[in-house]
Design a protein around this motif. Structure first.
Motif, PDB file in Angstrom:
ATOM      1  N   LEU A   1     -13.992  95.193  26.026  1.00 26.46           N
ATOM      2  CA  LEU A   1     -13.263  94.324  26.954  1.00 26.46           C
ATOM      3  C   LEU A   1     -11.766  94.614  26.831  1.00 26.46           C
ATOM      4  CD1 LEU A   1     -13.176  91.852  28.926  1.00 26.46           C
ATOM      5  CD2 LEU A   1     -12.940  90.408  26.881  1.00 26.46           C
ATOM      6  N   VAL A   2     -11.173  95.007  27.936  1.00 26.42           N
ATOM      7  CA  VAL A   2      -9.726  95.251  27.951  1.00 26.42           C
ATOM      8  C   VAL A   2      -9.080  94.064  28.656  1.00 26.42           C
ATOM      9  CG1 VAL A   2      -7.879  96.827  28.647  1.00 26.42           C
ATOM     10  CG2 VAL A   2     -10.146  97.746  28.068  1.00 26.42           C
ATOM     11  N   VAL A   3      -8.261  93.330  27.924  1.00 23.52           N
ATOM     12  CA  VAL A   3      -7.612  92.165  28.517  1.00 23.52           C
ATOM     13  C   VAL A   3      -6.184  92.547  28.899  1.00 23.52           C
ATOM     14  CG1 VAL A   3      -7.032  89.729  28.262  1.00 23.52           C
ATOM     15  CG2 VAL A   3      -9.041  90.668  27.101  1.00 23.52           C
ATOM     16  N   GLY A   4      -5.946  92.615  30.188  1.00 27.49           N
ATOM     17  CA  GLY A   4      -4.657  93.062  30.710  1.00 27.49           C
ATOM     18  C   GLY A   4      -4.776  94.496  31.208  1.00 27.49           C
ATOM     19  N   ALA A   5      -4.564  94.693  32.507  1.00 26.25           N
ATOM     20  CA  ALA A   5      -4.637  96.050  33.065  1.00 26.25           C
ATOM     21  C   ALA A   5      -3.242  96.471  33.511  1.00 26.25           C
ATOM     22  CB  ALA A   5      -5.625  96.102  34.223  1.00 26.25           C
ATOM     23  N   GLY A   6      -2.279  96.260  32.600  1.00 31.47           N
ATOM     24  CA  GLY A   6      -0.885  96.600  32.901  1.00 31.47           C
ATOM     25  C   GLY A   6      -0.464  97.865  32.188  1.00 31.47           C
ATOM     26  N   GLY A   7       0.711  97.792  31.529  1.00 33.93           N
ATOM     27  CA  GLY A   7       1.274  98.966  30.867  1.00 33.93           C
ATOM     28  C   GLY A   7       0.400  99.487  29.746  1.00 33.93           C
ATOM     29  N   LEU A   8      -0.054  98.607  28.868  1.00 37.58           N
ATOM     30  CA  LEU A   8      -0.935  99.027  27.770  1.00 37.58           C
ATOM     31  C   LEU A   8      -2.342  99.280  28.288  1.00 37.58           C
ATOM     32  CD1 LEU A   8       0.128  96.503  24.955  1.00 37.58           C
ATOM     33  CD2 LEU A   8       0.481  98.979  24.895  1.00 37.58           C
ATOM     34  N   GLY A   9      -2.781  98.406  29.172  1.00 32.92           N
ATOM     35  CA  GLY A   9      -4.147  98.495  29.687  1.00 32.92           C
ATOM     36  C   GLY A   9      -4.406  99.805  30.424  1.00 32.92           C
ATOM     37  N   SER A  10      -3.407 100.308  31.143  1.00 34.50           N
ATOM     38  CA  SER A  10      -3.616 101.540  31.919  1.00 34.50           C
ATOM     39  C   SER A  10      -4.117 102.698  31.053  1.00 34.50           C
ATOM     40  CB  SER A  10      -2.334 101.946  32.654  1.00 34.50           C
ATOM     41  OG  SER A  10      -2.065 101.040  33.699  1.00 34.50           O
TER      42      SER A  10
ATOM     43  N   TYR B   1     -12.858  91.353  35.985  1.00 39.76           N
ATOM     44  CA  TYR B   1     -12.679  89.896  35.960  1.00 39.76           C
ATOM     45  C   TYR B   1     -11.301  89.609  36.545  1.00 39.76           C
ATOM     46  CZ  TYR B   1     -16.466  90.428  32.557  1.00 39.76           C
ATOM     47  OH  TYR B   1     -17.635  90.775  31.930  1.00 39.76           O
ATOM     48  N   PRO B   2     -11.231  89.260  37.823  1.00 38.20           N
ATOM     49  CA  PRO B   2      -9.922  89.129  38.475  1.00 38.20           C
ATOM     50  C   PRO B   2      -9.244  87.782  38.183  1.00 38.20           C
ATOM     51  CG  PRO B   2     -11.670  88.802  40.077  1.00 38.20           C
ATOM     52  CD  PRO B   2     -12.343  89.020  38.756  1.00 38.20           C
ATOM     53  N   PHE B   3      -9.200  87.440  36.903  1.00 41.92           N
ATOM     54  CA  PHE B   3      -8.556  86.179  36.506  1.00 41.92           C
ATOM     55  C   PHE B   3      -8.043  86.312  35.075  1.00 41.92           C
ATOM     56  CE2 PHE B   3     -13.238  85.907  36.336  1.00 41.92           C
ATOM     57  CZ  PHE B   3     -13.435  85.850  34.955  1.00 41.92           C
ATOM     58  N   SER B   4      -7.215  85.361  34.666  1.00 42.09           N
ATOM     59  CA  SER B   4      -6.659  85.406  33.314  1.00 42.09           C
ATOM     60  C   SER B   4      -7.664  84.859  32.315  1.00 42.09           C
ATOM     61  CB  SER B   4      -5.393  84.551  33.243  1.00 42.09           C
ATOM     62  OG  SER B   4      -4.425  85.077  34.116  1.00 42.09           O
ATOM     63  N   VAL B   5      -7.517  85.314  31.074  1.00 42.90           N
ATOM     64  CA  VAL B   5      -8.334  84.767  29.998  1.00 42.90           C
ATOM     65  C   VAL B   5      -7.715  83.431  29.581  1.00 42.90           C
ATOM     66  CG1 VAL B   5      -9.127  85.138  27.639  1.00 42.90           C
ATOM     67  CG2 VAL B   5      -9.158  87.025  29.269  1.00 42.90           C
ATOM     68  N   THR B   6      -8.550  82.405  29.523  1.00 39.32           N
ATOM     69  CA  THR B   6      -8.065  81.062  29.209  1.00 39.32           C
ATOM     70  C   THR B   6      -8.854  80.487  28.035  1.00 39.32           C
ATOM     71  OG1 THR B   6      -9.697  80.044  30.670  1.00 39.32           O
ATOM     72  CG2 THR B   6      -7.575  80.635  31.664  1.00 39.32           C
TER      73      THR B   6
ATOM     74  N   MET C   1     -19.551 100.798  28.850  1.00 38.45           N
ATOM     75  CA  MET C   1     -19.329  99.543  29.576  1.00 38.45           C
ATOM     76  C   MET C   1     -17.900  99.074  29.300  1.00 38.45           C
ATOM     77  SD  MET C   1     -20.650  96.937  31.265  1.00 38.45           S
ATOM     78  CE  MET C   1     -19.892  95.391  31.697  1.00 38.45           C
ATOM     79  N   ILE C   2     -17.111  98.946  30.349  1.00 39.01           N
ATOM     80  CA  ILE C   2     -15.732  98.481  30.189  1.00 39.01           C
ATOM     81  C   ILE C   2     -15.528  97.243  31.048  1.00 39.01           C
ATOM     82  CG2 ILE C   2     -13.270  99.055  30.398  1.00 39.01           C
ATOM     83  CD1 ILE C   2     -13.951 101.984  30.017  1.00 39.01           C
ATOM     84  N   GLY C   3     -15.136  96.152  30.409  1.00 40.26           N
ATOM     85  CA  GLY C   3     -14.771  94.941  31.131  1.00 40.26           C
ATOM     86  C   GLY C   3     -13.254  94.906  31.239  1.00 40.26           C
ATOM     87  N   ILE C   4     -12.755  94.514  32.389  1.00 36.88           N
ATOM     88  CA  ILE C   4     -11.305  94.481  32.588  1.00 36.88           C
ATOM     89  C   ILE C   4     -10.922  93.115  33.151  1.00 36.88           C
ATOM     90  CG2 ILE C   4      -9.325  95.551  33.731  1.00 36.88           C
ATOM     91  CD1 ILE C   4     -11.201  98.084  34.105  1.00 36.88           C
ATOM     92  N   ALA C   5     -10.089  92.392  32.395  1.00 37.03           N
ATOM     93  CA  ALA C   5      -9.653  91.072  32.847  1.00 37.03           C
ATOM     94  C   ALA C   5      -8.163  91.084  33.157  1.00 37.03           C
ATOM     95  CB  ALA C   5      -9.964  90.017  31.783  1.00 37.03           C
ATOM     96  N   ASP C   6      -7.808  90.666  34.347  1.00 33.88           N
ATOM     97  CA  ASP C   6      -6.397  90.526  34.720  1.00 33.88           C
ATOM     98  C   ASP C   6      -6.310  89.694  35.984  1.00 33.88           C
ATOM     99  OD1 ASP C   6      -3.628  90.909  35.410  1.00 33.88           O
ATOM    100  OD2 ASP C   6      -3.638  92.711  34.163  1.00 33.88           O
ATOM    101  N   GLY C   7      -5.467  88.685  35.960  1.00 35.82           N
ATOM    102  CA  GLY C   7      -5.334  87.804  37.117  1.00 35.82           C
ATOM    103  C   GLY C   7      -4.198  88.192  38.056  1.00 35.82           C
TER     104      GLY C   7
END
Lengths: 87, 269, 85
Positions: free
Chosen positions: B35-44, B105-110, B57-63
């Motif tokens: 699971l990669v949380v954040g698909a920004g600078g580090l996530g890329s 996962y097109p939302f933030s982790v809460t 299997m890669i899960g990607i969460a970012d809102g």
């Protein structure tokens, strides 16, 4: 003792301090005079170690020792690591 | 156990040749879920290199949505301005490697969804950009006993640390609580450059690969702090601390929303 | 033919026919097959790629396996017999 500062705190990465045995608090004072910038505001908060800078002596976090009262000895290596959260 | 087919042998040929990977390692990669949380600078780079290596299997969460200011460092979102980052990243993965199953996962982790998300994966990669999100992931991974690869950056500087819950030092052992909001500059305020996120993201992907194949050394019980402007590399020992508010003797028992506001302090009863 | 008869004394546990494959896949296929096998077991590799008849034995030896024999079995066919370490 050698103090390593990251660029975001001070431009010179490594500073040599000539002292035998001092506390972290005293080290911060000497360091501030040496670099001409008051690091106390950054490192000390309410008389205690600030939560957003971590001070390591020979790889050990002083937060797990005696905080500002932790002793730094001649030959020790001190690293300051700021808390960063960007991503 | 998956069996490599002809086309997979070709795709992964260069890494199959590495003794530490080989067929077994590749099969482990194909069976792993991350699971990669954040698909920004580090996530890329994390997403890019894990997908390329064949993590199954890669899960990607970012809102957030892709905007123009992201593109100098977030290298996987080409042509996707305005699109949700998790969905944009998923598109990138699908194009790069059809072996990878990707879940966006097109939302933030809460506090509400963190444990449920973490529980579905073998490893979590922290590519978020705020202290509360980082503490939340640390605590959720401790509660779910899921390994976590942490990294954070600013300007030319950054840090990386790998956490094996209850075995090695956790993020709160390094930093018990967050600095007061506003006291530490963010990338938005102080800046960051793509090479910094690229450097640390690649190190994170490397940690994940080593975790999956159980080979090599990890940044556990240590934190690498690098100033890339001055090429200053500091490997700092971090010890698992008995009084750590999350993994110590009075360890965290649940996620509570009040733990992830302001200084993110855990008040133990 | 006598050599061929002689080599047959070693019973192969597995046969890998990689005719049609070229380097580096000849070695990769061999390596993957060896990974599945038990220590001490014998693998027979059949190839029609001449460089593989030279390079595969070299590469498997580098990984610590024993190359028992490399035999030219046809005009464009070689048999490599390997014992897994």
């Amino acid at each position: 003792m050698k103090v390593r500062l990251p660029a975001s705190i001070y431009r010179d990465a490594e500073i040599e301090i000539d002292a035998d045995e001092i506390t972290v608090e005293e080290l911060v004072k000497i360091l501030s005079e040496k670099i001409g910038r008051d690091l106390r505001k950054l490192i000390i908060r309410n008389g205690d170690l600030s939560p957003f800078v971590n001070v390591f002596i020979n790889g050990k976090n002083v937060r797990h020792e005696k905080g500002l009262k932790t002793i730094v000895k001649k030959g020790d290596e001190v690293s300051l690591v700021p808390a960063v959260a960007g991503g | 156990m998956v069996k490599l087919d002809r086309s997979q042998i070709r795709r992964y040929a260069r890494q199959l040749l590495i003794p530490e990977i080989g067929g077994r390692g590749q099969e482990k990669l194909l069976e792993a879920s991350v699971l990669v949380v954040g698909a920004g600078g580090l996530g890329s780079p994390v997403i890019q290199y894990l997908a390329a290596a064949g993590v199954g299997m890669i899960g990607i969460a970012d809102g957030d949505e892709v905007d123009e200011t992201n593109l100098q460092r977030q290298t996987i979102h080409a042509g996707n301005l305005g699109m949700n980052k998790a969905e944009s990243a998923a598109q990138f993965v699908e194009k790069l490697n059809p072996d990878v199953k990707v879940e966006a996962y097109p939302f933030s982790v809460t506090v509400e969804n963190a444990r449920d998300l973490v529980r579905r994966y073998d490893i979590v990669v922290d590519c978020t950009d705020t202290f509360p999100a980082r503490f939340l992931l640390n605590d959720a991974c401790l509660l779910e006993s899921t390994p976590l690869v942490h990294s954070a950056v600013l300007r030319f500087e950054g840090q990386i640390m790998t956490i094996i819950p209850h075995e090695t030092a956790c993020y709160r052992c390094f930093l018990p609580e967050a600095p007061p909001p506003g006291s530490v500059p963010t990338c938005r305020e102080a800046g960051v450059i793509g090479v910094t996120t690229g450097f640390f993201g690649v190190l994170q992907a490397n940690e994940v690969i080593k975790l999956i194949i159980s080979k090599g050394e990890l940044f556990t019980n240590k934190l690498l702090y690098v100033d890339l402007l001055h090429n200053d590399f500091n490997l700092i020992e971090i010890s698992k601390h008995p009084s750590c508010p999350a993994c110590g003797e009075r360890r965290i028992k649940e996620l509570r929303s009040e733990y992830y506001v302001e200084t993110c302090r855990i008040e133990t009863d | 033919m006598s050599r061929r008869a002689e080599s047959r004394q070693i019973e192969a546990n597995e046969v890998l026919d990689i005719r049609g494959e070229v380097c580096p896949f000849t070695f990769i296929e061999t390596k993957l097959k060896l990974e599945e096998m038990k220590s001490g077991e014998v693998l027979e590799v059949i190839t029609d790629h001449e460089p593989a008849a030279r390079d595969v034995p070299k590469s498997v030896e580098q990984e610590g396996h024993e190359v028992i024999e490399v035999l030219k079995t046809g005009e464009r066919e070689w048999r490599i017999t390997i014992r897994k370490k």
